[in-house]
Design a protein around this motif. Structure first.
Motif, PDB file in Angstrom:
ATOM      1  N   ARG A  85      43.139  13.233  46.840  1.00  0.00           N
ATOM      2  CA  ARG A  85      41.853  12.540  47.029  1.00  0.00           C
ATOM      3  C   ARG A  85      41.559  11.601  45.859  1.00  0.00           C
ATOM      4  O   ARG A  85      41.050  10.490  46.065  1.00  0.00           O
ATOM      5  CB  ARG A  85      40.726  13.557  47.226  1.00  0.00           C
ATOM      6  CG  ARG A  85      40.759  14.220  48.600  1.00  0.00           C
ATOM      7  CD  ARG A  85      39.516  15.035  48.905  1.00  0.00           C
ATOM      8  NE  ARG A  85      39.332  16.177  48.025  1.00  0.00           N
ATOM      9  CZ  ARG A  85      39.901  17.361  48.180  1.00  0.00           C
ATOM     10  NH1 ARG A  85      40.712  17.577  49.196  1.00  0.00           N
ATOM     11  NH2 ARG A  85      39.657  18.330  47.324  1.00  0.00           N
ATOM     12  N   LEU A  86      41.888  12.019  44.648  1.00  0.00           N
ATOM     13  CA  LEU A  86      41.697  11.142  43.489  1.00  0.00           C
ATOM     14  C   LEU A  86      42.618   9.919  43.580  1.00  0.00           C
ATOM     15  O   LEU A  86      42.224   8.811  43.211  1.00  0.00           O
ATOM     16  CB  LEU A  86      41.943  11.903  42.181  1.00  0.00           C
ATOM     17  CG  LEU A  86      40.896  12.948  41.805  1.00  0.00           C
ATOM     18  CD1 LEU A  86      41.354  13.751  40.591  1.00  0.00           C
ATOM     19  CD2 LEU A  86      39.542  12.297  41.539  1.00  0.00           C
ATOM     20  N   GLU A  87      43.815  10.137  44.090  1.00  0.00           N
ATOM     21  CA  GLU A  87      44.757   9.024  44.259  1.00  0.00           C
ATOM     22  C   GLU A  87      44.248   8.073  45.343  1.00  0.00           C
ATOM     23  O   GLU A  87      44.283   6.842  45.171  1.00  0.00           O
ATOM     24  CB  GLU A  87      46.138   9.552  44.608  1.00  0.00           C
ATOM     25  CG  GLU A  87      47.193   8.450  44.681  1.00  0.00           C
ATOM     26  CD  GLU A  87      48.583   9.006  44.917  1.00  0.00           C
ATOM     27  OE1 GLU A  87      49.522   8.497  44.282  1.00  0.00           O
ATOM     28  OE2 GLU A  87      48.742   9.939  45.738  1.00  0.00           O
ATOM     29  N   ALA A  88      43.745   8.618  46.448  1.00  0.00           N
ATOM     30  CA  ALA A  88      43.217   7.785  47.527  1.00  0.00           C
ATOM     31  C   ALA A  88      42.019   6.956  47.042  1.00  0.00           C
ATOM     32  O   ALA A  88      41.806   5.838  47.519  1.00  0.00           O
ATOM     33  CB  ALA A  88      42.812   8.650  48.717  1.00  0.00           C
ATOM     34  N   ALA A  89      41.284   7.489  46.079  1.00  0.00           N
ATOM     35  CA  ALA A  89      40.140   6.767  45.511  1.00  0.00           C
ATOM     36  C   ALA A  89      40.586   5.744  44.462  1.00  0.00           C
ATOM     37  O   ALA A  89      39.753   4.999  43.931  1.00  0.00           O
ATOM     38  CB  ALA A  89      39.151   7.751  44.884  1.00  0.00           C
ATOM     39  N   GLY A  90      41.881   5.723  44.162  1.00  0.00           N
ATOM     40  CA  GLY A  90      42.410   4.754  43.204  1.00  0.00           C
ATOM     41  C   GLY A  90      42.218   5.144  41.747  1.00  0.00           C
ATOM     42  O   GLY A  90      42.408   4.315  40.856  1.00  0.00           O
ATOM     43  N   LEU A  91      41.885   6.403  41.494  1.00  0.00           N
ATOM     44  CA  LEU A  91      41.596   6.834  40.115  1.00  0.00           C
ATOM     45  C   LEU A  91      42.822   7.352  39.383  1.00  0.00           C
ATOM     46  O   LEU A  91      42.874   7.317  38.146  1.00  0.00           O
ATOM     47  CB  LEU A  91      40.508   7.911  40.119  1.00  0.00           C
ATOM     48  CG  LEU A  91      39.181   7.482  40.751  1.00  0.00           C
ATOM     49  CD1 LEU A  91      38.226   8.663  40.838  1.00  0.00           C
ATOM     50  CD2 LEU A  91      38.571   6.339  39.963  1.00  0.00           C
ATOM     51  N   VAL A  92      43.806   7.842  40.124  1.00  0.00           N
ATOM     52  CA  VAL A  92      45.045   8.334  39.527  1.00  0.00           C
ATOM     53  C   VAL A  92      46.224   7.868  40.362  1.00  0.00           C
ATOM     54  O   VAL A  92      46.064   7.468  41.527  1.00  0.00           O
ATOM     55  CB  VAL A  92      45.074   9.887  39.415  1.00  0.00           C
ATOM     56  CG1 VAL A  92      43.891  10.405  38.610  1.00  0.00           C
ATOM     57  CG2 VAL A  92      45.137  10.554  40.775  1.00  0.00           C
ATOM     58  N   ALA A  93      47.393   7.933  39.764  1.00  0.00           N
ATOM     59  CA  ALA A  93      48.638   7.659  40.484  1.00  0.00           C
ATOM     60  C   ALA A  93      49.559   8.849  40.261  1.00  0.00           C
ATOM     61  O   ALA A  93      49.661   9.364  39.148  1.00  0.00           O
ATOM     62  CB  ALA A  93      49.291   6.381  39.978  1.00  0.00           C
ATOM     63  N   ARG A  94      50.172   9.305  41.343  1.00  0.00           N
ATOM     64  CA  ARG A  94      51.146  10.397  41.256  1.00  0.00           C
ATOM     65  C   ARG A  94      52.528   9.801  41.479  1.00  0.00           C
ATOM     66  O   ARG A  94      52.721   8.954  42.336  1.00  0.00           O
ATOM     67  CB  ARG A  94      50.854  11.459  42.326  1.00  0.00           C
ATOM     68  CG  ARG A  94      49.533  12.152  42.135  1.00  0.00           C
ATOM     69  CD  ARG A  94      49.215  13.160  43.231  1.00  0.00           C
ATOM     70  NE  ARG A  94      49.403  12.584  44.556  1.00  0.00           N
ATOM     71  CZ  ARG A  94      49.902  13.225  45.601  1.00  0.00           C
ATOM     72  NH1 ARG A  94      50.283  14.474  45.491  1.00  0.00           N
ATOM     73  NH2 ARG A  94      50.021  12.622  46.761  1.00  0.00           N
ATOM     74  N   GLU A  95      53.484  10.277  40.705  1.00  0.00           N
ATOM     75  CA  GLU A  95      54.854   9.789  40.843  1.00  0.00           C
ATOM     76  C   GLU A  95      55.829  10.866  40.384  1.00  0.00           C
ATOM     77  O   GLU A  95      55.450  11.774  39.651  1.00  0.00           O
ATOM     78  CB  GLU A  95      55.048   8.493  40.057  1.00  0.00           C
ATOM     79  CG  GLU A  95      54.578   8.581  38.635  1.00  0.00           C
ATOM     80  CD  GLU A  95      54.100   7.250  38.060  1.00  0.00           C
ATOM     81  OE1 GLU A  95      54.258   7.103  36.846  1.00  0.00           O
ATOM     82  OE2 GLU A  95      53.572   6.407  38.786  1.00  0.00           O
ATOM     83  N   ARG A  96      57.056  10.741  40.817  1.00  0.00           N
ATOM     84  CA  ARG A  96      58.100  11.673  40.389  1.00  0.00           C
ATOM     85  C   ARG A  96      58.390  11.433  38.910  1.00  0.00           C
ATOM     86  O   ARG A  96      58.400  10.293  38.440  1.00  0.00           O
ATOM     87  CB  ARG A  96      59.380  11.467  41.192  1.00  0.00           C
ATOM     88  CG  ARG A  96      59.225  11.846  42.640  1.00  0.00           C
ATOM     89  CD  ARG A  96      59.449  13.315  42.821  1.00  0.00           C
ATOM     90  NE  ARG A  96      59.051  13.717  44.175  1.00  0.00           N
ATOM     91  CZ  ARG A  96      58.653  14.916  44.477  1.00  0.00           C
ATOM     92  NH1 ARG A  96      58.577  15.845  43.556  1.00  0.00           N
ATOM     93  NH2 ARG A  96      58.313  15.210  45.705  1.00  0.00           N
ATOM     94  N   SER A  97      58.642  12.501  38.189  1.00  0.00           N
ATOM     95  CA  SER A  97      58.966  12.409  36.775  1.00  0.00           C
ATOM     96  C   SER A  97      60.328  11.742  36.609  1.00  0.00           C
ATOM     97  O   SER A  97      61.265  12.032  37.359  1.00  0.00           O
ATOM     98  CB  SER A  97      58.997  13.814  36.162  1.00  0.00           C
ATOM     99  OG  SER A  97      59.572  13.780  34.878  1.00  0.00           O
ATOM    100  N   ALA A  98      60.447  10.868  35.625  1.00  0.00           N
ATOM    101  CA  ALA A  98      61.723  10.220  35.339  1.00  0.00           C
ATOM    102  C   ALA A  98      62.722  11.237  34.779  1.00  0.00           C
ATOM    103  O   ALA A  98      63.931  11.122  34.993  1.00  0.00           O
ATOM    104  CB  ALA A  98      61.524   9.070  34.350  1.00  0.00           C
ATOM    105  N   GLU A  99      62.210  12.234  34.055  1.00  0.00           N
ATOM    106  CA  GLU A  99      63.073  13.249  33.444  1.00  0.00           C
ATOM    107  C   GLU A  99      63.523  14.317  34.440  1.00  0.00           C
ATOM    108  O   GLU A  99      64.619  14.848  34.337  1.00  0.00           O
ATOM    109  CB  GLU A  99      62.365  13.945  32.270  1.00  0.00           C
ATOM    110  CG  GLU A  99      62.119  13.055  31.065  1.00  0.00           C
ATOM    111  CD  GLU A  99      60.871  12.197  31.219  1.00  0.00           C
ATOM    112  OE1 GLU A  99      59.875  12.677  31.781  1.00  0.00           O
ATOM    113  OE2 GLU A  99      60.911  11.032  30.791  1.00  0.00           O
ATOM    114  N   ASP A 100      62.661  14.657  35.389  1.00  0.00           N
ATOM    115  CA  ASP A 100      62.959  15.721  36.353  1.00  0.00           C
ATOM    116  C   ASP A 100      62.335  15.330  37.687  1.00  0.00           C
ATOM    117  O   ASP A 100      61.131  15.473  37.874  1.00  0.00           O
ATOM    118  CB  ASP A 100      62.398  17.056  35.855  1.00  0.00           C
ATOM    119  CG  ASP A 100      62.654  18.195  36.822  1.00  0.00           C
ATOM    120  OD1 ASP A 100      63.288  17.983  37.883  1.00  0.00           O
ATOM    121  OD2 ASP A 100      62.206  19.320  36.519  1.00  0.00           O
TER     122      ASP A 100
END
Length: 159
Positions: A85-100
């Motif tokens: 919901r925070l991502e849909a509101a544009g407040l955060v971005a979730r992404e896969r970790s580059a390390e894992d």
């Protein structure tokens, strides 16, 4: 010479609701919820979302979802929809970790950083609503942290 402690109530008396610490905490949490609902409505955040944003605002680097959950004491089944919901509101971005690549990290977006500025008055507003002095609030927080540690230890001992 110190004054003697008052005698403990008998078991039946201890069953009274007004002797339950858990109920006092529950009632205070519900009262806090109402005050936070009012304080956060202009920000468009729920109380759990606000807590997640507080954790994210503390650290400029992307944070693993697992670490956020540990900090907030939330399981992934509760935290994942909240972060979506925070991502849909544009407040955060979730992404896969580059390390894992099995790990998902969360970072605050520019809009999320802008919201931080608008959230700055919230803690003082809540503090004022609590009616506690700064010293009383610190003492209470310390007691609650000690209580949480003791209850966690008691629960871990039962496993």
């Amino acid at each position: 010479m110190t004054a003697p402690h008052p005698p403990l109530p008998d078991d039946a008396e201890l069953l009274r609701l007004d002797h339950q610490i858990c109920f006092s905490l529950h009632a205070a949490a519900r009262a806090f919820g109402g005050v936070y609902r009012d304080a956060l409505k202009d920000l468009g955040l729920t109380y759990p979302q606000y807590l997640a944003m507080l954790v994210l605002w503390e650290e400029p680097d992307p944070q693993p979802v697992k670490a956020i959950g540990e900090r907030l004491r939330l399981d992934s089944g509760t935290l994942s929809p909240l972060l979506k919901r925070l991502e849909a509101a544009g407040l955060v971005a979730r992404e896969r970790s580059a390390e894992d690549e099995r790990s998902v990290v969360v970072r605050v977006t520019e809009a999320g950083e802008g919201l931080r500025e608008r959230a700055l008055p919230v803690p003082r507003s809540i503090a004022a609503a609590s009616g506690l002095s700064l010293q009383d609030a610190r003492t209470l927080r310390g007691l609650l942290e000690r209580l949480t540690e003791s209850l966690d230890a008691a629960q871990a001992g039962e496993r």
